[in-house]
Design an enzyme around this catalytic site. Structure first.
Site, PDB file in Angstrom:
ATOM      1  N   LYS A 126       0.838  -1.209   0.000  1.00 41.51           N
ATOM      2  CA  LYS A 126       0.000   0.000   0.000  1.00 41.51           C
ATOM      3  C   LYS A 126       0.878   1.266   0.000  1.00 41.51           C
ATOM      4  CE  LYS A 126      -2.602  -1.704   3.499  1.00 41.51           C
ATOM      5  NZ  LYS A 126      -2.379  -3.146   3.536  1.00 41.51           N
ATOM      6  N   THR A 127       1.882   1.281   0.864  1.00 42.94           N
ATOM      7  CA  THR A 127       2.777   2.453   0.906  1.00 42.94           C
ATOM      8  C   THR A 127       3.554   2.560  -0.404  1.00 42.94           C
ATOM      9  OG1 THR A 127       3.057   1.974   3.252  1.00 42.94           O
ATOM     10  CG2 THR A 127       4.530   3.625   2.311  1.00 42.94           C
ATOM     11  N   ASP A 157      -1.700   6.098   6.732  1.00 45.60           N
ATOM     12  CA  ASP A 157      -1.776   4.661   7.009  1.00 45.60           C
ATOM     13  C   ASP A 157      -2.746   4.428   8.176  1.00 45.60           C
ATOM     14  OD1 ASP A 157      -1.166   2.052   6.562  1.00 45.60           O
ATOM     15  OD2 ASP A 157       0.860   2.122   7.397  1.00 45.60           O
ATOM     16  N   ARG A 161       6.566  -8.128   1.356  1.00 47.06           N
ATOM     17  CA  ARG A 161       7.417  -7.688   2.474  1.00 47.06           C
ATOM     18  C   ARG A 161       8.076  -8.892   3.145  1.00 47.06           C
ATOM     19  NH1 ARG A 161       4.276  -4.414   6.673  1.00 47.06           N
ATOM     20  NH2 ARG A 161       4.482  -2.729   5.162  1.00 47.06           N
TER      21      ARG A 161
END
Ligand code: ADE
Length: 357
Positions: free
Chosen positions: A92-93, A137, A245
């Site tokens: 998302k980031t 966030d 990640r």
């Protein structure tokens, strides 16, 4: 593109300054520094893709965003506000930073828990430049005041500040530059509908396929200058819970293992050996995943059992189980969520080598 997170651009004022905007900026700097520290620890910065074309996976989302970017650029307008939701670690980031890069604007990154006081969010909004992206966030955790400041900001690029208190209170409106809010959440259902309704685009990030994660591992390995065979990359990918990640984190652990063992290339057996040592099993389950499943089996007959009971029995935080561990266990069909509680499936029993009594 400039990423407004480090203290380089938001240097705290040298002189003591007590104005509320400056105080907000100072607090923001602290937050920025914190985020930077976390990022350095995880060292994600150097391995993130910067262009949509380099982003692997999320095909549908990329198509939608490509259209949105081309249309916004064509009209010389900022992108529509965008809400990204899905489990942690899916990008998302990264996606928000890519959008800023593609639109050639800055991206300011923050998280809802850092926006406690009204001046935290006003400071951020006032500092925006035309077209900038503001990334928030955990947006489902915004408090009411922060949310209410965001409504006119999102809708009309207007900041309504209440001056004074009680009957003499006055609202002062400040014009904001057109900007894009990118909200990220793991819990889209927890957003209030007025906030959700102000996003022009609402998009879900999905778990990645093994072949996509294999490409991500290979891409990261090339950046880190680590030699890995196709099967070695695939072994890491298979154990990465559908999450880039985690794939990148596991690659780094396997790289350490190979370095210490003085093995120049990561192949399948080396990757498997290293990940076994780090307690990441063949489906990518770690110690906590297995604890959640085995506790549910051994103490609650495999369920149905409530989340709070599992949390109490495992000593894990209920929110963490729900937001971090469960999504993948549900995705691979090891856990079912019913109105009567969580149930461990036959596939999970088989994986753990357990028999249902
Ligand atoms: N690194 C982390 N996520 C990635 C992605 N989706 N594509 C390419 N590299 C990545």
């Amino acid at each position: 593109m400039a990423i407004k997170r480090s203290s380089q651009e938001d240097k705290p004022p040298r002189k003591k300054n007590t104005s509320s905007v400056n105080q907000a900026n100072q607090k923001q700097n602290l937050l920025s520094a914190k985020l930077t520290a976390t990022e350095t620890e995880n060292n994600e910065e150097g391995i993130r893709p910067h262009k949509l074309a380099d982003y692997i996976g999320q095909k549908e989302l990329k198509q939608i965003l490509n259209i949105a970017i081309a249309a916004a650029k064509g009209r010389q307008e900022p992108l529509d506000h965008l809400l990204l939701y899905g489990p942690p670690g899916l990008g998302k980031t990264t996606m928000s930073l890519i959008l800023a890069s593609e639109m050639e604007v800055n991206c300011k990154i923050t998280a809802a828990p850092a926006l406690e006081r009204p001046r935290d969010i006003t400071g951020l909004l006032i500092g925006l430049k035309p077209g900038d992206i503001l990334f928030i966030d955990e947006i489902h955790r915004l408090n009411r005041m922060a949310e209410e400041l965001l409504y006119p900001a999102m809708e009309d690029y207007r900041l309504d500040i209440t001056m004074g208190k009680g009957q003499s209170a006055k609202i002062r409106s400040i014009k904001l530059p057109p900007f894009t809010l990118v909200g990220a959440t793991t819990k889209v259902g927890s957003l209030t509908s007025p906030l959700r309704d102000r996003f022009g685009l609402i998009q879900r990030l999905r778990f990645y396929e093994v072949d996509e994660l294999t490409l991500i591992v290979q891409r990261t390995a090339a950046i880190l200058q680590v030699a890995v065979t196709d099967n070695g990359a695939a072994e890491i990918a298979r154990r990465s819970r559908g999450t880039p990640r985690i794939a990148n984190r596991l690659l780094k652990r396997v790289r350490d293992y190979a370095q210490v063992k003085k093995i120049p290339t990561i192949d399948q057996s080396l990757a498997g050996e290293a990940l076994d040592l780090f307690n990441v099993d063949q489906r990518g389950l770690d110690w906590t995943d297995r604890l959640v499943l085995t506790t549910t089996i051994e103490q609650f007959g495999g369920g149905p059992v409530g989340l709070e009971a599992i949390a109490a029995a495992t000593g894990e935080d209920a929110k963490t189980i729900e937001e971090v561990y469960e999504p993948y266990l549900l995705q691979i069909g090891y856990l079912n969520r019913t109105h009567r509680g969580r149930i461990v499936t036959k596939a999970a029993y088989e994986h753990l080598g357990k028999t249902k009594l």
